[in-house]
Design an enzyme around this catalytic site. Sequence first.
Site, PDB file in Angstrom:
ATOM      1  N   HIS A  48       0.836  -1.205   0.000  1.00 18.43           N
ATOM      2  CA  HIS A  48       0.000   0.000   0.000  1.00 18.43           C
ATOM      3  C   HIS A  48       0.874   1.260   0.000  1.00 18.43           C
ATOM      4  O   HIS A  48       0.600   2.219  -0.717  1.00 18.43           O
ATOM      5  CB  HIS A  48      -0.868   0.052   1.261  1.00 18.43           C
ATOM      6  N   SER A  61      -2.807  -7.867   3.228  1.00 19.12           N
ATOM      7  CA  SER A  61      -3.388  -7.763   4.576  1.00 19.12           C
ATOM      8  C   SER A  61      -3.821  -9.143   5.057  1.00 19.12           C
ATOM      9  O   SER A  61      -3.771  -9.443   6.244  1.00 19.12           O
ATOM     10  CB  SER A  61      -4.583  -6.810   4.561  1.00 19.12           C
ATOM     11  N   GLN A  65     -18.077  -5.605  -1.653  1.00 22.10           N
ATOM     12  CA  GLN A  65     -17.206  -6.455  -2.469  1.00 22.10           C
ATOM     13  C   GLN A  65     -16.886  -7.786  -1.801  1.00 22.10           C
ATOM     14  O   GLN A  65     -16.114  -8.579  -2.329  1.00 22.10           O
ATOM     15  CB  GLN A  65     -15.926  -5.709  -2.872  1.00 22.10           C
TER      16      GLN A  65
HETATM   17  P1  AMP Z   1      -6.464  -3.553  -0.492  1.00 18.81           P
HETATM   18  O1  AMP Z   1      -6.282  -2.784   0.765  1.00 18.81           O
HETATM   19  O2  AMP Z   1      -6.107  -4.997  -0.384  1.00 18.81           O
HETATM   20  O3  AMP Z   1      -7.801  -3.303  -1.146  1.00 18.81           O
HETATM   21  O4  AMP Z   1      -5.376  -2.981  -1.516  1.00 18.81           O
HETATM   22  C1  AMP Z   1      -5.363  -1.596  -1.829  1.00 18.81           C
HETATM   23  C2  AMP Z   1      -4.449  -1.364  -3.001  1.00 18.81           C
HETATM   24  O5  AMP Z   1      -3.125  -1.804  -2.667  1.00 18.81           O
HETATM   25  C3  AMP Z   1      -4.866  -2.155  -4.248  1.00 18.81           C
HETATM   26  O6  AMP Z   1      -4.676  -1.337  -5.406  1.00 18.81           O
HETATM   27  C4  AMP Z   1      -3.913  -3.312  -4.227  1.00 18.81           C
HETATM   28  O7  AMP Z   1      -3.683  -3.862  -5.519  1.00 18.81           O
HETATM   29  C5  AMP Z   1      -2.668  -2.677  -3.677  1.00 18.81           C
HETATM   30  N1  AMP Z   1      -1.790  -3.698  -3.125  1.00 18.81           N
HETATM   31  C6  AMP Z   1      -2.115  -4.692  -2.245  1.00 18.81           C
HETATM   32  N2  AMP Z   1      -1.062  -5.496  -1.994  1.00 18.81           N
HETATM   33  C7  AMP Z   1      -0.042  -5.007  -2.744  1.00 18.81           C
HETATM   34  C8  AMP Z   1       1.318  -5.411  -2.938  1.00 18.81           C
HETATM   35  N3  AMP Z   1       1.846  -6.475  -2.314  1.00 18.81           N
HETATM   36  N4  AMP Z   1       2.091  -4.683  -3.785  1.00 18.81           N
HETATM   37  C9  AMP Z   1       1.570  -3.600  -4.430  1.00 18.81           C
HETATM   38  N5  AMP Z   1       0.301  -3.170  -4.286  1.00 18.81           N
HETATM   39  C10 AMP Z   1      -0.502  -3.868  -3.457  1.00 18.81           C
END
Ligand code: AMP
Length: 273
Positions: free
Chosen positions: A33, A182, A57
């Site tokens: 993130h 996460s 979602q």
């Molecule tokens: P989330 O909180 O899981 O909805 O993720 C929020 C954003 O962070 C989304 O655009 C994800 O694709 C990105 N993201 C999550 N994990 C990673 C990672 N390991 N590397 C890069 N971006 C990530």
Amino acid sequence: MKVFKTVAEVRAARAAVGELGLAPTMGFLHAGHLSLVERARAENPTVAATIFVNPTQFGPNEDLARYPRNLPRDLALLEAAGCDLVFTPEPAEIYPSGFDTTVSVGGVTEGLEGAVRPGHFAGVATVVAKLFNIIQPTRAYFGQKDAQQSVVIRKMVRDLNMPVEVVIAPTVREPDGLALSSRNSYLTPDQRARAPALFRALSAAKTAFDAGERDAEALRAAMGRELAGFTIDYVSIADAETLRELDRIDGPALASLAACLGTTRLIDNLPLN
Ligand code: AMP
């Protein structure tokens, strides 16, 4: 750094600045993130992040209730990363009573995650469309980690002429290859030790591809061999743009997979170019 809970407040703060980069998240932040926030910081005078665990979602049998949260820690990390504005609404602020509109992206939502998680991408597209309308970012930053989500957002923006530039940032990984997520916090120590098999599977496909293998089924088989003992939702070799499964690779492609370790479902992918 200013933190807002209501649409009206964040709109007023946004209206007072110029170009803005946005990193939407569900919180419980990690270095993946933060890489989005840092990229936004480098490319925009003002940076905003959202922290919102979007209920629409999640499927009825998914992990909404136990999804990890730690707002004080997230806010400290965002402040240290140079974020200016944070929008962290309650669900009722985003979905007030009577809310009844859905953004539904066709085609690219049908396979992969869309096939296993009905309604997931309608939830994602609807909340991202709302966040874009509320915050009106110049640029919005998403991770390659959620490859299909990136394709869906790009398609929504193109199809609906949304005035935002979508930037996809590379996946941040642990030293052993496990993509930061996460949901990794759900893994037991034993499961955590086995989880790098996902990256090994994708790497096996990439190695074979780089050596000249273009038969998609041979690449799927190479991935499957690394995943003994996992419950596999899918191993996929798909067109990078349409996300349709391929027989042979003759353009940009995506190797992706989803597998469960116990009750924890993990996804990962590698582009094949
Ligand atoms: P989330 O909180 O899981 O909805 O993720 C929020 C954003 O962070 C989304 O655009 C994800 O694709 C990105 N993201 C999550 N994990 C990673 C990672 N390991 N590397 C890069 N971006 C990530």
